[in-house]
Design a protein around this motif. Structure first.
Motif, short mmCIF file in Angstrom:
data_model
loop_
_atom_site.label_atom_id
_atom_site.label_comp_id
_atom_site.label_asym_id
_atom_site.label_seq_id
_atom_site.Cartn_x
_atom_site.Cartn_y
_atom_site.Cartn_z
N SER A 14 0.85 -1.28 0.13
CA SER A 14 -0.09 -0.04 0.11
C SER A 14 0.90 1.24 0.06
N SER A 15 2.30 1.23 -0.52
CA SER A 15 2.85 2.50 -0.65
C SER A 15 2.57 3.24 -2.12
N GLY A 16 1.67 2.96 -2.97
CA GLY A 16 1.18 3.62 -3.88
C GLY A 16 1.98 3.22 -5.27
N LYS A 17 2.50 2.06 -5.24
CA LYS A 17 3.14 1.71 -6.64
C LYS A 17 2.30 1.47 -7.75
N THR A 18 1.46 1.04 -7.51
CA THR A 18 0.51 0.58 -8.71
C THR A 18 -0.29 1.64 -9.04
N THR A 19 -0.78 2.56 -8.26
CA THR A 19 -1.38 3.94 -8.61
C THR A 19 -0.41 4.76 -9.40
N PHE A 20 1.03 4.56 -8.91
CA PHE A 20 1.97 5.44 -9.75
C PHE A 20 1.87 4.96 -11.35
N LEU A 21 2.28 3.56 -11.33
CA LEU A 21 2.23 3.04 -12.65
C LEU A 21 0.88 3.48 -13.62
N ALA A 22 -0.16 3.35 -12.91
CA ALA A 22 -1.39 3.68 -13.63
C ALA A 22 -1.53 5.20 -14.11
N SER A 118 19.66 -0.55 -12.01
CA SER A 118 20.45 0.54 -11.72
C SER A 118 19.80 1.73 -11.41
N SER A 119 18.61 1.74 -11.48
CA SER A 119 17.56 2.70 -10.98
C SER A 119 16.41 2.40 -10.22
N LEU A 120 16.28 2.98 -9.27
CA LEU A 120 15.13 2.62 -8.44
C LEU A 120 14.53 3.51 -8.01
N VAL A 121 12.92 3.22 -8.00
CA VAL A 121 12.18 4.22 -7.44
C VAL A 121 11.56 3.53 -6.26
N LEU A 122 11.53 4.48 -5.09
CA LEU A 122 11.09 3.71 -3.82
C LEU A 122 10.09 4.81 -3.59
N MET A 123 8.71 3.86 -2.92
CA MET A 123 7.64 4.53 -2.72
C MET A 123 7.37 4.71 -1.18
N ILE A 124 6.99 5.51 -0.49
CA ILE A 124 6.82 5.68 0.75
C ILE A 124 5.38 6.43 1.02
N ASN A 125 4.27 5.65 1.38
CA ASN A 125 3.24 6.37 1.61
C ASN A 125 3.19 7.30 2.83
N GLY A 126 3.12 8.77 2.39
CA GLY A 126 3.07 9.78 3.59
C GLY A 126 2.04 9.42 4.49
N ASP A 127 0.95 8.92 4.01
CA ASP A 127 -0.27 9.08 4.98
C ASP A 127 -0.30 8.14 5.74
N THR A 128 0.63 7.01 5.95
CA THR A 128 0.64 6.01 6.68
C THR A 128 1.93 5.48 7.20
N SER A 192 4.33 9.41 -1.43
CA SER A 192 3.32 9.16 -2.23
C SER A 192 2.05 9.91 -1.16
N ALA A 193 1.03 10.06 -1.54
CA ALA A 193 -0.35 10.47 -1.09
C ALA A 193 0.02 11.98 -0.54
#
Ligand SMILES: Nc1nc2c(ncn2[C@@H]2O[C@H](COP(=O)(O)OP(=O)(O)OP(=O)(O)O)[C@@H](O)[C@H]2O)c(=O)[nH]1
Ligand SMILES: [Mg+2]
Length: 286
Positions: A14-22, A118-128, A192-193
């Motif tokens: 629930s960090s927002g990965k799928t929403t980001f791709l969408a 070599s390139s990473l996106v790290l999602m952190i849900n700011g709301d949780t 995210s969020a």
């Protein structure tokens, strides 16, 4: 930048990965959207998954939790203003995979390709964000101890009591050791969020400093050689509805009423605000 670049999108459940791709897929396909990276025609591959995600996103419906069996790699062909072309592939992985890696300290071989990108996106849900122990867990443990059968009985440690930043720092350290250590690499941290945290009036770097101090110190100490940068991201612009719960929000209606769906998106870089979700990706592959 050229050729094929593998970008991995990581994050706890629930960090927002799928929403980001969408939102990303919608944005690069939307006519007239002004982005630093733009769509460069279809390559072979299955766009069904991305299309389903983007359709849900446009309708203001939250994404379904990514199932282990439902994990899909998606590939997009993008180009920049100078017509440099790049093929970016992102696996849409369930956050459970990352949790499990942390809880069991073992590596799923299937994730090796993802984890050595070599390139990473790290999602952190700011709301949780689960705050550090000294603020929240301590109180929670105390109240748990009071209801424990005997005063001396220790509360059993469980992985889900761990603060967000502890898990994340551990994951990042795992990525910089043993067979996963491929040397210096880029890390785009997206909080995210962002619509839920922007009211605090803090910049992404300040959120990192105040809500994730351990992670902040780990990154700033330079102990591991991350080339990192932090952004705030609202990929939805506000709350979306969960049809299984029969939700219907005025806020979601307002988002649906915007002329272009991509106007929902907010990307915050320091004090600057835009809606170009491809900016962090451009930074990653430059
Ligand atoms: N308010 C708000 N909520 C968001 C935003 N982006 C994601 N969320 C919410 O965060 C939750 C998780 O989003 P997902 O994209 O499914 O997260 P995920 O990382 O793919 O989760 P897993 O598949 O379980 O690993 C959903 O309830 C989303 O509605 C946003 O920009 N704003
Ligand atoms: Mg998902």
């Amino acid at each position: 930048m050229s050729g094929k670049i593998h970008i991995s999108v990581m994050g706890l459940p629930s960090s927002g990965k799928t929403t980001f791709l969408a939102a990303l897929w919608h944005m690069v396909r939307e006519g007239g959207a002004n982005t630093v990276l733009s769509f460069d025609g279809l390559s072979q591959g299955n766009y069904e998954h991305l299309n389903v995600l983007a359709k849900r996103w446009r309708s203001g419906t939250i994404q379904q939790r990514t199932q282990v069996s439902g994990a899909k790699a998606v590939t997009m062909r993008l180009k920049d203003a100078d017509d440099h072309k790049v093929e970016v592939s992102f696996p849409d992985l369930p956050g459970e995979d990352f949790s499990r890696m942390w809880e069991r300290r073992e590596l799923d071989k299937g994730m090796l390709e993802t984890l050595t990108a070599s390139s990473l996106v790290l999602m952190i849900n700011g709301d949780t964000i689960k705050l550090p122990a000294w603020l929240v867990e301590w109180n929670m443990l105390q109240s748990k101890m009071r209801i424990a059968p005997s005063k001396n009985e220790a509360v059993e440690w469980s992985a889900d009591l761990a603060p967000t930043q502890v898990r994340i720092v551990d994951l990042l350290q795992m990525l910089m050791s043993g067979e996963l250590n491929i040397g210096r690499r880029r890390l785009a941290i997206l909080i995210s969020a962002w619509d839920k945290v922007e009211g605090d009036g803090l910049t992404p770097a300040e959120i990192l400093e105040s809500k994730l101090p351990l992670l902040n110190q780990y990154l700033r100490s330079g102990r591991d050689s991350w080339n990192w940068k932090v952004w705030g991201l609202s990929a939805q612009g506000g709350v979306y509805e969960d049809p299984d719960k029969g939700e219907s929000f005025a806020e979601t209606d307002r988002l649906r009423d915007l002329e272009r769906p991509s106007d929902r998106i907010k990307v915050v870089d320091g004090g600057a605000l835009c809606s170009d979700l491809t900016k962090p990706l451009k930074w990653l592959i430059d």
